[in-house]
Design a protein around this motif. Sequence first.
Motif, PDB file in Angstrom:
ATOM      1  N   LEU A 114      46.669  12.860  14.104  1.00  0.00           N
ATOM      2  CA  LEU A 114      47.571  12.927  12.952  1.00  0.00           C
ATOM      3  C   LEU A 114      48.756  11.970  13.096  1.00  0.00           C
ATOM      4  CD1 LEU A 114      47.719  16.797  12.385  1.00  0.00           C
ATOM      5  CD2 LEU A 114      46.536  15.100  10.967  1.00  0.00           C
ATOM      6  N   ARG A 115      49.110  11.651  14.315  1.00  0.00           N
ATOM      7  CA  ARG A 115      50.247  10.759  14.553  1.00  0.00           C
ATOM      8  C   ARG A 115      50.020   9.378  13.947  1.00  0.00           C
ATOM      9  NH1 ARG A 115      51.385  11.879  20.862  1.00  0.00           N
ATOM     10  NH2 ARG A 115      52.772  10.093  20.572  1.00  0.00           N
ATOM     11  N   ARG A 116      48.763   8.973  13.800  1.00  0.00           N
ATOM     12  CA  ARG A 116      48.439   7.662  13.189  1.00  0.00           C
ATOM     13  C   ARG A 116      48.991   7.561  11.777  1.00  0.00           C
ATOM     14  NH1 ARG A 116      44.278   4.187  14.626  1.00  0.00           N
ATOM     15  NH2 ARG A 116      43.870   3.845  12.419  1.00  0.00           N
ATOM     16  N   GLU A 117      49.069   8.713  11.087  1.00  0.00           N
ATOM     17  CA  GLU A 117      49.513   8.725   9.691  1.00  0.00           C
ATOM     18  C   GLU A 117      50.967   9.187   9.544  1.00  0.00           C
ATOM     19  OE1 GLU A 117      46.730  10.544   6.883  1.00  0.00           O
ATOM     20  OE2 GLU A 117      45.294  10.645   8.550  1.00  0.00           O
ATOM     21  N   GLY A 118      51.673   9.327  10.667  1.00  0.00           N
ATOM     22  CA  GLY A 118      53.079   9.712  10.602  1.00  0.00           C
ATOM     23  C   GLY A 118      53.329  11.212  10.580  1.00  0.00           C
ATOM     24  N   PHE A 119      52.321  11.991  10.932  1.00  0.00           N
ATOM     25  CA  PHE A 119      52.484  13.445  10.974  1.00  0.00           C
ATOM     26  C   PHE A 119      52.653  13.918  12.414  1.00  0.00           C
ATOM     27  CE2 PHE A 119      49.897  12.780   7.112  1.00  0.00           C
ATOM     28  CZ  PHE A 119      50.793  13.294   6.186  1.00  0.00           C
ATOM     29  N   ALA A 120      53.360  15.011  12.588  1.00  0.00           N
ATOM     30  CA  ALA A 120      53.515  15.609  13.912  1.00  0.00           C
ATOM     31  C   ALA A 120      52.148  16.070  14.414  1.00  0.00           C
ATOM     32  CB  ALA A 120      54.469  16.803  13.846  1.00  0.00           C
ATOM     33  N   ALA A 121      51.941  15.977  15.713  1.00  0.00           N
ATOM     34  CA  ALA A 121      50.664  16.406  16.304  1.00  0.00           C
ATOM     35  C   ALA A 121      50.504  17.913  16.211  1.00  0.00           C
ATOM     36  CB  ALA A 121      50.590  15.965  17.759  1.00  0.00           C
ATOM     37  N   ARG A 122      51.608  18.640  16.201  1.00  0.00           N
ATOM     38  CA  ARG A 122      51.556  20.109  16.132  1.00  0.00           C
ATOM     39  C   ARG A 122      51.979  20.560  14.737  1.00  0.00           C
ATOM     40  NH1 ARG A 122      53.907  22.077  21.028  1.00  0.00           N
ATOM     41  NH2 ARG A 122      51.784  21.900  21.770  1.00  0.00           N
ATOM     42  N   GLN A 123      51.098  21.329  14.104  1.00  0.00           N
ATOM     43  CA  GLN A 123      51.309  21.809  12.739  1.00  0.00           C
ATOM     44  C   GLN A 123      51.226  23.344  12.745  1.00  0.00           C
ATOM     45  OE1 GLN A 123      51.757  19.699   9.928  1.00  0.00           O
ATOM     46  NE2 GLN A 123      51.874  17.984  11.353  1.00  0.00           N
ATOM     47  N   PHE A 124      51.901  23.971  11.788  1.00  0.00           N
ATOM     48  CA  PHE A 124      51.978  25.445  11.760  1.00  0.00           C
ATOM     49  C   PHE A 124      51.464  25.979  10.439  1.00  0.00           C
ATOM     50  CE2 PHE A 124      55.193  23.549  14.409  1.00  0.00           C
ATOM     51  CZ  PHE A 124      54.999  24.211  15.602  1.00  0.00           C
ATOM     52  N   TRP A 125      50.626  27.016  10.530  1.00  0.00           N
ATOM     53  CA  TRP A 125      50.013  27.631   9.337  1.00  0.00           C
ATOM     54  C   TRP A 125      50.249  29.137   9.344  1.00  0.00           C
ATOM     55  CZ3 TRP A 125      46.394  31.464   8.759  1.00  0.00           C
ATOM     56  CH2 TRP A 125      45.842  31.616   7.484  1.00  0.00           C
ATOM     57  N   LYS A 126      50.553  29.674   8.184  1.00  0.00           N
ATOM     58  CA  LYS A 126      50.609  31.121   7.947  1.00  0.00           C
ATOM     59  C   LYS A 126      49.933  31.390   6.612  1.00  0.00           C
ATOM     60  CE  LYS A 126      54.634  32.544  10.551  1.00  0.00           C
ATOM     61  NZ  LYS A 126      55.862  33.312  10.517  1.00  0.00           N
ATOM     62  N   PRO A 127      49.296  32.570   6.476  1.00  0.00           N
ATOM     63  CA  PRO A 127      48.628  32.869   5.194  1.00  0.00           C
ATOM     64  C   PRO A 127      49.611  32.950   4.032  1.00  0.00           C
ATOM     65  CG  PRO A 127      48.422  34.720   6.739  1.00  0.00           C
ATOM     66  CD  PRO A 127      49.192  33.637   7.414  1.00  0.00           C
ATOM     67  N   THR A 146      45.300   0.849  23.627  1.00  0.00           N
ATOM     68  CA  THR A 146      44.176   1.200  22.759  1.00  0.00           C
ATOM     69  C   THR A 146      44.669   1.903  21.503  1.00  0.00           C
ATOM     70  OG1 THR A 146      42.822   1.513  24.725  1.00  0.00           O
ATOM     71  CG2 THR A 146      41.987   2.454  22.691  1.00  0.00           C
ATOM     72  N   ASN A 147      45.620   2.809  21.675  1.00  0.00           N
ATOM     73  CA  ASN A 147      46.159   3.595  20.564  1.00  0.00           C
ATOM     74  C   ASN A 147      47.681   3.512  20.582  1.00  0.00           C
ATOM     75  OD1 ASN A 147      43.566   4.720  19.682  1.00  0.00           O
ATOM     76  ND2 ASN A 147      43.609   5.806  21.624  1.00  0.00           N
ATOM     77  N   PRO A 148      48.259   2.415  20.077  1.00  0.00           N
ATOM     78  CA  PRO A 148      49.713   2.249  20.142  1.00  0.00           C
ATOM     79  C   PRO A 148      50.476   3.344  19.402  1.00  0.00           C
ATOM     80  CG  PRO A 148      48.711   0.532  18.790  1.00  0.00           C
ATOM     81  CD  PRO A 148      47.590   1.307  19.420  1.00  0.00           C
ATOM     82  N   TRP A 149      49.861   4.018  18.455  1.00  0.00           N
ATOM     83  CA  TRP A 149      50.507   5.084  17.704  1.00  0.00           C
ATOM     84  C   TRP A 149      50.766   6.324  18.554  1.00  0.00           C
ATOM     85  CZ3 TRP A 149      46.936   8.944  17.761  1.00  0.00           C
ATOM     86  CH2 TRP A 149      45.599   8.564  17.897  1.00  0.00           C
ATOM     87  N   LEU A 150      50.213   6.367  19.779  1.00  0.00           N
ATOM     88  CA  LEU A 150      50.483   7.496  20.681  1.00  0.00           C
ATOM     89  C   LEU A 150      51.801   7.334  21.438  1.00  0.00           C
ATOM     90  CD1 LEU A 150      46.941   8.182  22.194  1.00  0.00           C
ATOM     91  CD2 LEU A 150      48.214   9.622  20.594  1.00  0.00           C
ATOM     92  N   THR A 151      52.431   6.156  21.349  1.00  0.00           N
ATOM     93  CA  THR A 151      53.689   5.948  22.060  1.00  0.00           C
ATOM     94  C   THR A 151      54.817   6.670  21.327  1.00  0.00           C
ATOM     95  OG1 THR A 151      54.128   3.901  20.860  1.00  0.00           O
ATOM     96  CG2 THR A 151      52.916   3.705  22.943  1.00  0.00           C
ATOM     97  N   GLU A 152      55.939   6.795  21.988  1.00  0.00           N
ATOM     98  CA  GLU A 152      57.120   7.423  21.391  1.00  0.00           C
ATOM     99  C   GLU A 152      57.689   6.497  20.326  1.00  0.00           C
ATOM    100  OE1 GLU A 152      58.012  10.493  22.167  1.00  0.00           O
ATOM    101  OE2 GLU A 152      56.537  10.703  23.747  1.00  0.00           O
ATOM    102  N   PRO A 153      58.451   6.939  19.383  1.00  0.00           N
ATOM    103  CA  PRO A 153      58.817   8.332  19.159  1.00  0.00           C
ATOM    104  C   PRO A 153      57.692   9.084  18.442  1.00  0.00           C
ATOM    105  CG  PRO A 153      59.840   6.981  17.486  1.00  0.00           C
ATOM    106  CD  PRO A 153      59.098   6.043  18.409  1.00  0.00           C
ATOM    107  N   MET A 154      57.680  10.378  18.650  1.00  0.00           N
ATOM    108  CA  MET A 154      56.674  11.230  18.012  1.00  0.00           C
ATOM    109  C   MET A 154      57.065  11.452  16.555  1.00  0.00           C
ATOM    110  SD  MET A 154      54.353  12.977  20.213  1.00  0.00           S
ATOM    111  CE  MET A 154      54.423  14.727  19.976  1.00  0.00           C
ATOM    112  N   PRO A 155      56.110  11.279  15.626  1.00  0.00           N
ATOM    113  CA  PRO A 155      56.416  11.576  14.224  1.00  0.00           C
ATOM    114  C   PRO A 155      56.646  13.067  14.015  1.00  0.00           C
ATOM    115  CG  PRO A 155      54.174  10.701  14.454  1.00  0.00           C
ATOM    116  CD  PRO A 155      54.767  10.798  15.818  1.00  0.00           C
ATOM    117  N   ALA A 156      57.370  13.404  12.965  1.00  0.00           N
ATOM    118  CA  ALA A 156      57.703  14.809  12.710  1.00  0.00           C
ATOM    119  C   ALA A 156      57.183  15.295  11.364  1.00  0.00           C
ATOM    120  CB  ALA A 156      59.219  14.995  12.779  1.00  0.00           C
TER     121      ALA A 156
END
Length: 169
Positions: free
Chosen positions: A156-169, A4-14
Amino acid sequence: MPLTNPWLTEPMPAGRLPRERLEERILNLLSSQNMCVLATTGPDGPLATPVRYYPLGFTVMFTAAPRSPKVRNLEADPRVSAGIFAPLTGLASSRGAQLFGQARVLPPGHPDRERHWEAFRWENEHVERGRPLTEPPADTLIVVEATRIVYTEHWLRREGFAARQFWKP
């Protein structure tokens, strides 16, 4: 077997999401949900408490009874983490944030309360508790301004971004 969502397969985008897009997604999550699990630490160890929150930018706030275990914990150690998440229907819908910061306990009469109460929808809680809407709130307000947010969204992985993102003020 078709996926259904082939973009969920490995490798994970970074890839890292541009800051403006990340902030937009975080603010959308904070504004579209109203429950979090607040983690505090006390003499008996960790305490995870579900609370209804209200957002103000990257700040979440909620009321609490002054003698509650979470307020006692916050007064002893104001460091907190809040887990906020959207309903999950599968890995593709996984979306949430871990918000880290220092909690501030603002009792009635505290000078910083007024600017936060403007964003707090206290009328809802007043109605639920049978309080008149003509009576101003006098509850203890807890304010957590994010010092760091770990945002997770597998879409976010659909667009080539890592699923985990980090934010600081």
